[in-house]
Design an enzyme around this catalytic site. Structure first.
Site, PDB file in Angstrom:
ATOM      1  N   LYS A 192      -9.295  -1.635  -2.207  1.00 58.84           N
ATOM      2  CA  LYS A 192      -8.456  -0.819  -1.300  1.00 58.84           C
ATOM      3  C   LYS A 192      -8.922   0.629  -1.384  1.00 58.84           C
ATOM      4  O   LYS A 192      -8.356   1.453  -2.125  1.00 58.84           O
ATOM      5  CB  LYS A 192      -6.974  -0.940  -1.693  1.00 58.84           C
ATOM      6  CG  LYS A 192      -6.246  -2.008  -0.887  1.00 58.84           C
ATOM      7  CD  LYS A 192      -4.758  -2.048  -1.178  1.00 58.84           C
ATOM      8  CE  LYS A 192      -3.935  -1.225  -0.221  1.00 58.84           C
ATOM      9  NZ  LYS A 192      -3.845  -1.743   1.143  1.00 58.84           N
TER      10      LYS A 192
HETATM   11  N1  PMP Z   1      -5.541  -6.910   4.334  1.00 63.81           N
HETATM   12  C1  PMP Z   1      -5.627  -5.578   4.360  1.00 63.81           C
HETATM   13  C2  PMP Z   1      -6.802  -4.956   5.022  1.00 63.81           C
HETATM   14  C3  PMP Z   1      -4.615  -4.786   3.780  1.00 63.81           C
HETATM   15  O1  PMP Z   1      -4.690  -3.456   3.820  1.00 63.81           O
HETATM   16  C4  PMP Z   1      -3.504  -5.417   3.186  1.00 63.81           C
HETATM   17  C5  PMP Z   1      -2.403  -4.590   2.586  1.00 63.81           C
HETATM   18  N2  PMP Z   1      -2.663  -4.247   1.261  1.00 63.81           N
HETATM   19  C6  PMP Z   1      -3.469  -6.817   3.160  1.00 63.81           C
HETATM   20  C7  PMP Z   1      -4.503  -7.538   3.746  1.00 63.81           C
HETATM   21  C8  PMP Z   1      -2.354  -7.544   2.470  1.00 63.81           C
HETATM   22  O2  PMP Z   1      -2.477  -7.358   1.075  1.00 63.81           O
HETATM   23  P1  PMP Z   1      -1.215  -7.374   0.121  1.00 63.81           P
HETATM   24  O3  PMP Z   1      -0.514  -8.654   0.363  1.00 63.81           O
HETATM   25  O4  PMP Z   1      -1.803  -7.307  -1.252  1.00 63.81           O
HETATM   26  O5  PMP Z   1      -0.384  -6.202   0.460  1.00 63.81           O
END
Ligand code: PMP
Length: 299
Positions: A154
């Protein structure tokens, strides 16, 4: 968005939002060299804050930081405690929590090895991120490739890919984008992972890991679905297959469980996997004993 006296955790101290300021030469502001997390806390039946899968989010934060060679001057435990402290200090029980690690202003060159890393944790009340049911469109911009960047980290700079995809979907009158990967397979939403449902065979299909963010909600949904006797298949999903599914949903920390009513001109049943949705919503609020190690509650 935040009151001036809302407390923000910055480099180990709780300070007022109005004083949590950084230099205009902050490296990460210029080059996107930050990493972050999006975490949610939910109010439990006895009015405590339960942070959902805090350990996994902080593990991913450190993984993302490691990808950028960022050195975090705090332990995982200190960051987890700080997330709880920010909630407590602001009397928040249900909130969105944003830990952010970024390079400071000490050098403007692309090589940031001599910049110091700083850590902020901000929390605020954030209701539903998407509509209850979403209309999605496959956009022309492709998900960042693992050949150029690191899609499972991220990283702040990666998110311009998500923003451009979102703007394109909205330009065409849709609520949310779906990005394809560089091979043309379905990847994910700008901030959500995707599940495709065959209701006849009780099977969920979801893009395999490698080219997408390894969503913590995705992993949770897979576990819940398997416990509810769904079959779960992680594989490449072709655009030509989209008409073979009866339902589709997106999931993520911000988006939670959100069904799609359509992708472009293909319509879907929005009332799918209600048992998964219901279990997931109860797990978030720490109502289910069998999932209680996913809930971080501190006095
Ligand atoms: N894909 C992307 C590109 C994201 O930014 C997120 C949000 N973090 C997700 C998927 C979903 O991830 P999570 O369930 O860990 O929030």
């Amino acid at each position: 968005m935040l009151e001036e006296n809302t407390k923000v955790w910055l480099d180990g101290k709780l300070v007022d939002f109005k004083d949590a300021n950084v230099s205009i030469l902050t490296h990460s502001l210029h080059y996107g060299s930050s990493v972050f997390e999006g975490i949610r806390a939910y109010e439990t039946h006895n009015k405590q804050a339960s942070i959902f899968r805090l350990q996994e989010h902080i593990d991913r934060l450190f993984y993302s930081a490691n990808v950028l060679s960022q050195n975090i001057d705090f332990s995982k435990e200190e960051i987890m405690q700080a997330c709880h402290d920010v909630l407590k200090e602001n009397n928040l029980t249900s909130a969105y929590i944003r830990p952010l690690v970024f390079y400071d202003h000490s050098s403007m060159g692309l090589d940031y090895t001599n910049n110091k890393t700083r850590v902020a944790i901000i929390a605020w009340n954030w209701g539903k991120y998407l509509k209850e049911v979403v209309r999605a469109r496959i956009v022309s911009i492709r998900r960042i490739s693992e050949k150029s960047l690191i899609p499972d980290a991220k990283v702040g700079g990666h998110y311009i890919n998500s923003t451009l995809a979102t703007l394109e979907a909205k330009q065409f009158g849709f609520d949310e984008a779906i990005l394809l990967d560089h091979d043309g397979f379905i990847a994910e939403g700008p901030g959500e992972n995707l599940f495709f449902v065959n209701t006849h065979t009780k099977t969920l299909y979801t893009p395999k890991l490698g080219k997408i963010l390894a969503g913590i909600t995705r992993a949770s949904i897979i576990e819940i679905a398997k416990n509810l006797e769904y079959k779960v298949v992680e594989r490449n999903i072709d655009v030509n297959e989209l008409t073979t599914f009866q339902g589709v949903f997106m999931c993520g920390t911000a988006a939670e469980f959100t069904p799609l009513s359509c992708i472009g001109d293909i319509d879907y049943d929005e009332n799918i996997c209600l048992d998964i949705k219901d279990t997931f919503n109860r797990v978030l609020r720490a109502e289910l004993e069998e999932y209680k190690n996913w809930n971080s509650i501190r006095e």
